[in-house]
Design an enzyme around this catalytic site. Structure first.
Site, short mmCIF file in Angstrom:
data_model
loop_
_atom_site.label_atom_id
_atom_site.label_comp_id
_atom_site.label_asym_id
_atom_site.label_seq_id
_atom_site.Cartn_x
_atom_site.Cartn_y
_atom_site.Cartn_z
CD GLU A 156 0.76 -37.29 4.97
OE1 GLU A 156 0.16 -36.34 5.51
OE2 GLU A 156 2.00 -37.36 4.91
CD GLU A 349 4.35 -36.37 1.76
OE1 GLU A 349 4.49 -35.88 2.91
OE2 GLU A 349 3.32 -36.26 1.09
#
Ligand code: IFM
Length: 438
Positions: A156, A349
């Site tokens: 991320e 995720e």
């Protein structure tokens, strides 16, 4: 809660769970500090005033956690390697032991090489951090590459840029707003250099974990659409386009430092798969001239958009709306936008914060998202894996220990692990997909 078993996924589909080093390892005294250690030492940075000094003490209890993974029956475990630990005497030995324990338990290790815990003293505003990262990646790959075949470069970079450098909510606490853009570029460059370093060490299964979600304009009006488009560029396309197409979205490349065309060639090194972290869509409209909320944060009024609530949906304890079909929309949208340039997707995720051991809300959330993922497969998107965030309740960054994302409850006073209802639900799902506990 769903009454019908989840649909069958293709043979070879990779089922797993994810964690990250800073959020679970503890044992900070055995490694050099990271920017997160420095950040959390400051007052008022973490809501409950906590730090990750002990966290889940996974560093010492990893065998117990590997046993939980084996009992769960996952194919793979996504964890992150702490760069500050690797820099410290004996640090890589820990990952050696972890990888060996995972393999002995029949669980495939999937390390992420950067999950926000930069060594203190380094700074993503500096271009040199990217080449330092590549050197660290080579060290890790040379040591673990005989037993690890699947790698993730970064986790991320969008959130790390936005929260850590633009808004000051995460380490290192920069509040640079648009002046944080070089941080994005240097992380992307680091990603590309890391892909090259991994390939040089023989790796053949390399991906990135980028966070993405659909952006929904607050209305059909031009001002809301324009604001939503800008948000989509900054949070989604800024991180996907260069990796997948070798180009920045229009208007962005000019804002980046260095020899951008040359860097883009590195950033676009072909990947074996593309990791997507999905939590929720965002509804975005024109700026309203006042601060707005965003996932528990306050966004400054001067931003050229405002994030609105998605009111007609249940919310997790983090306040995030529960929108499983957003995952189908996201993945089919990616397929349409990137076409042949999109390698197979892995959901690296997906998960939610809820309290309690009988966490039926988490089961509902995960069940809905697994079904939404299957709908994307049926629509022709090449998805190869799904990782739940997270195995354990852990240090949820600026939220401290107040947000529990785990399939396994952790008592942070005793460090006792207790599987939740969602752990048993996921184990049953894995059994129905043909996986056996080990
Ligand atoms: O805990 C984080 C993780 O570190 C990165 N992705 C989102 C998770 C939940 O906020």
């Amino acid at each position: 809660m769903a009454t019908h078993p989840a649909p069958r996924f293709p043979d070879g589909f990779l089922w797993g769970v994810s964690t990250s080093a800073h959020q679970i390892e503890g044992a900070v005294q055995l490694r050099e500090p990271s920017v997160w250690d420095v950040f959390t030492a400051g007052p008022g940075r973490v809501k409950d005033g906590s730090t990750a000094a002990v966290a889940c003490d996974h560093y010492h209890r990893y065998r117990e956690d590997v046993a939980l993974l084996a009992d769960l029956g996952v194919d793979a475990y996504r964890f992150s390697v702490s760069w500050p630990r690797v820099n410290s005497p004996g640090g890589l030995d820990f990952y050696d032991r972890l990888v060996d324990a995972l393999r002995a338990a029949g669980v495939r290790p999937v390390p992420t090489l950067f999950h926000w815990d930069l060594p203190a003293g380094l700074d993503w505003l500096e271009r040199d951090t990217a080449s330092r990262f590549a050197r660290y990646v080579s060290v890790v790959a040379d040591r673990l590459g005989d037993r690890v075949d699947k790698w993730i470069t970064l986790n991320e970079p969008a959130e790390h840029t936005l929260l850590g450098h633009a808004l000051g909510a995460h380490a290192p606490g920069g509040e640079l707003l648009f002046d944080a853009l070089p941080v994005a570029h240097h992380q992307l460059l680091a990603h590309g250099l890391a892909v090259r370093a991994l390939r040089a060490s023989g790796a053949t299964d390399v991906g990135i974990a980028n966070s993405h979600g659909p952006t929904w304009p607050a209305s059909d009006g031009p001002a809301d659409r324009e604001a939503a488009d800008l948000y989509d560029v900054l949070l989604n396309r800024l991180f996907a386009d260069p990796v997948l197409t070798g180009r920045y979205p229009d208007g962005i490349g000019e804002l980046m430092p260095g020899d951008v065309p040359a860097d883009l060639k590195i950033i676009a090194e072909p990947l074996d798969w593309y990791g997507v972290n999905y939590y929720a869509p965002a509804r975005v409209g024109a700026p309203r001239g006042a601060e707005t909320g965003f996932g528990g944060l306050t966004l400054p009024a001067e931003l050229p958009f405002s994030v609105r609530g998605i009111e007609d949906r249940p919310r997790t304890d983090s306040g995030w709306p529960v929108v499983p079909e957003g995952l189908t929309e996201l993945l089919t949208g990616f397929r349409d936008r990137y076409g042949d340039r999109l390698p197979p997707i892995v959901i690296t995720e997906n998960g939610c914060a809820y309290d309690g051991l009988d966490d039926q809300d988490r089961i509902t959330y995960l069940d809905g998202h697994v079904r939404a993922l299957h709908r994307a497969l049926e629509a022709g998107v090449d998805v190869r894996g799904y990782f739940v965030w997270s195995l354990l309740d852990n240090f949820e960054w600026a939220e401290g220990y107040a947000r529990r994302f785990g399939l396994v409850h952790v008592d942070f006073a005793t460090l006792e692990r207790t599987p939740k209802a969602s752990y048993r639900w996921f184990r049953d799902l894995l059994r129905r997909q043909g996986r056996r506990t080990r």
